[in-house]
Every structure is written in structure tokens, then in C-alpha cells.
Write an enzyme that holds these catalytic residues in place. Structure first.
Site, short mmCIF file in Angstrom:
data_model
loop_
_atom_site.label_atom_id
_atom_site.label_comp_id
_atom_site.label_asym_id
_atom_site.label_seq_id
_atom_site.Cartn_x
_atom_site.Cartn_y
_atom_site.Cartn_z
N GLU A 47 1.00 -0.62 -0.18
CA GLU A 47 0.09 0.12 -0.18
C GLU A 47 0.37 1.28 -0.23
OE1 GLU A 47 -4.23 1.67 2.21
OE2 GLU A 47 -2.75 0.80 3.71
N LYS A 120 -10.36 -0.07 -2.15
CA LYS A 120 -10.57 0.05 -0.61
C LYS A 120 -11.80 0.28 0.04
CE LYS A 120 -7.24 0.40 3.50
NZ LYS A 120 -6.32 1.97 4.47
N CYS A 161 -4.37 -3.62 3.36
CA CYS A 161 -4.45 -3.24 5.02
C CYS A 161 -5.58 -3.58 5.69
CB CYS A 161 -3.85 -1.88 5.28
SG CYS A 161 -3.35 -1.26 5.97
#
Length: 272
Positions: A47, A120, A161
């Protein structure tokens, strides 16, 4: 139809990204080349591999329109140059909210063609003492469902993440052979939860997990946890890089995958 080989080598790149886009792309290119030379056929970048700003909104001027821009060109070129599957960490993509970007993962096949995209969904928020983060300031949550793509060895699920903390997100992918997770876990949360959560996702989904991380002290003062890792379907760590730039590398062993699922067929025992 050609038989699928039992082993497929994969690598998780680890960086300590700066505020300089050109430097970050150059450093990523060096690591991709090293991992490909070591035999990696699928490589995952972390990321924010392309940019870690001094504040939340620093990334906005770098946002690209889908399908064009220097970061996307870099990723396509690297996949094509090395003949690899490349999961491009995350990069800022434009949308109709001028104050926020999509934090997007793009996947390229060995011809340099984009084959998958995931924006995301879960946005990180943390506040403890002097340490505070709120991704929603500059990132718009993705509106797509969990995304997967087919690699030569099987089905791959995409995540980023903070998604790691939501097990139902991974169940919604269906049965996958590999989960990839570009990340930039903070030192505080990573030291407490990173490996535990990654091993849990591998064990409960009976698949490999390949997590690529930021790992070190950044210009903006942030310290990231690192520990890029490949974990097998039994929850065993295949390879891990604790800190600094480099990569973790290992094989997706289809026989190992089959043996774990046959000896403990938990996926077949699900009732809901």
C-alpha cells in the site's frame, strides 16, 4: 490443455516509501527486478508504494484517471518487462469527489494488461495518545464488492490493509487459493495484531496469504511495521522480511493446499 504446475513462486515487496514519486517508482522497479530474477511469477507491492505524503491530502495532486497516468504506466510496463503477474499495491485514482481519492489496487497480467481492480472499502481510523489516523479525510471508500481474479495456479482474492480486521469480507470472496494484502500497518497496531490476523485469515480460509507491507521510518515521522510475509493454509510462515526494503518469497504449493483441505475439510463443514 496444459497441466498446472504444483508450485508457483510469489513475492511480497516491502518498501519504505518517501514523498518523492519518481524515487519510489525507481526503488520499486529495482525490487521487482530482484524478485523476478529470484523466480517470482506473481509479485505484490505494498500500500502507498508510490507515495507516502507528509499529510493526508498530499496524495490528491497525484491522483490518476483510470487507465492513464505515470503510476499505471509503470505497473503495466513492469508486468510486461518481467513477464509477471503484478498486484500494484495501491495508487490514488480519481472519482467524482474532488476532495478524496480511491485507494485502488490494480492487477496486471504478464502482457501488461489490467485484469482486476479493487478500491479499498474499509478505511482505517485510530486514536491513541499522540498517534491519530483517519483515512476518510482523503480517501473515499470503494463501492465494489470483494474482488478476485484467476491466476495460473488458481483464484486470488484482493484486499488492502485494514480489510484484514473484517473476516466476513474474505468469506464473501468464496473459496480462494491465495489472498493478497498490500498494507501500511502502523508500528503500534502491527506489532500487536499483524501476524495474528494474517495467520487467522489463512487458517480459516484454508489458503495462502501474501502480505506486502511498508516497513520502516518515513519522512512524515510515521513508522510502519513491515514484516511482509507469505503464510500457508495451515498458518505456517513460509518467509518473512521484518524491516527495510526487500521482499519475502516462497511457493504456492498446490499439493500442500489440497492436503490441508482434505485432512481438515472445514470449508465443506460450513453451515452458514
Amino acid at each position: 490443455m496444459a497441466a498446472i504446475k504444483n508450485n508457483f513462486r510469489v513475492a511480497a515487496i516491502q518498501t519504505v516509501s518517501s514523498t518523492q514519486l519518481a524515487d519510489n517508482l525507481r526503488n520499486a522497479g529495482v525490487l521487482i527486478e530482484q524478485a523476478a530474477t529470484a523466480g517470482a511469477q506473481l509479485i505484490v507491492l505494498p500500500e502507498y508504494f508510490c507515495f507516502m505524503g507528509r499529510n493526508d491530502r498530499d496524495k490528491l495532486p497525484l491522483k490518476e484517471m483510470p487507465g492513464s497516468g505515470p503510476i499505471q504506466e509503470f505497473l503495466a510496463d513492469q508486468a510486461r518487462k518481467h513477464g509477471i503477474w503484478l498486484v500494484g499495491g495501491t495508487l490514488p485514482l480519481d472519482n467524482d469527489d474532488p476532495g478524496r481519492i480511491y485507494n485502488a489496487t490494480l492487477v496486471y497480467d504478464p502482457s501488461g494488461t489490467q485484469v482486476a481492480r479493487y478500491d479499498k472499502i474499509h478505511l482505517f481510523g485510530f486514536n491513541k495518545g499522540q498517534e491519530s489516523y483517519d483515512e476518510s479525510i482523503s480517501i473515499r471508500p470503494g463501492e465494489n464488492s470483494p474482488q478476485t481474479f484467476m491466476a495460473p495456479f488458481g483464484k486470488v482474492g484482493l484486499s488492502i490493509c485494514y480489510d484484514l480486521r473484517f473476516p466476513e469480507f474474505f468469506r464473501a470472496m468464496g473459496e480462494v487459493d491465495l489472498i493478497v494484502l498490500p498494507a501500511a500497518f502502523t508500528y503500534t497496531t502491527g506489532s500487536a495484531h499483524w501476524e495474528i490476523l494474517l495467520r487467522a485469515r489463512a487458517i480459516e480460509n484454508q489458503c495462502y496469504v501474501l502480505a506486502s507491507a511498508q516497513g520502516g521510518k518515513h519522512e512524515n515521522g510515521r513508522r510502519t511495521w513491515g514484516h511482509s510475509v507469505l503464510i500457508d493454509p495451515w498458518g505456517d510462515v513460509v518467509d518473512c522480511l521484518a524491516e527495510g526494503a526487500g521482499f519475502a518469497i516462497g511457493d504456492i504449493d498446490l499439493q500442500r493446499l489440497s492436503d490441508v483441505r482434505a485432512s481438515l475439510p472445514a470449508l465443506k463443514h460450513r453451515t452458514m
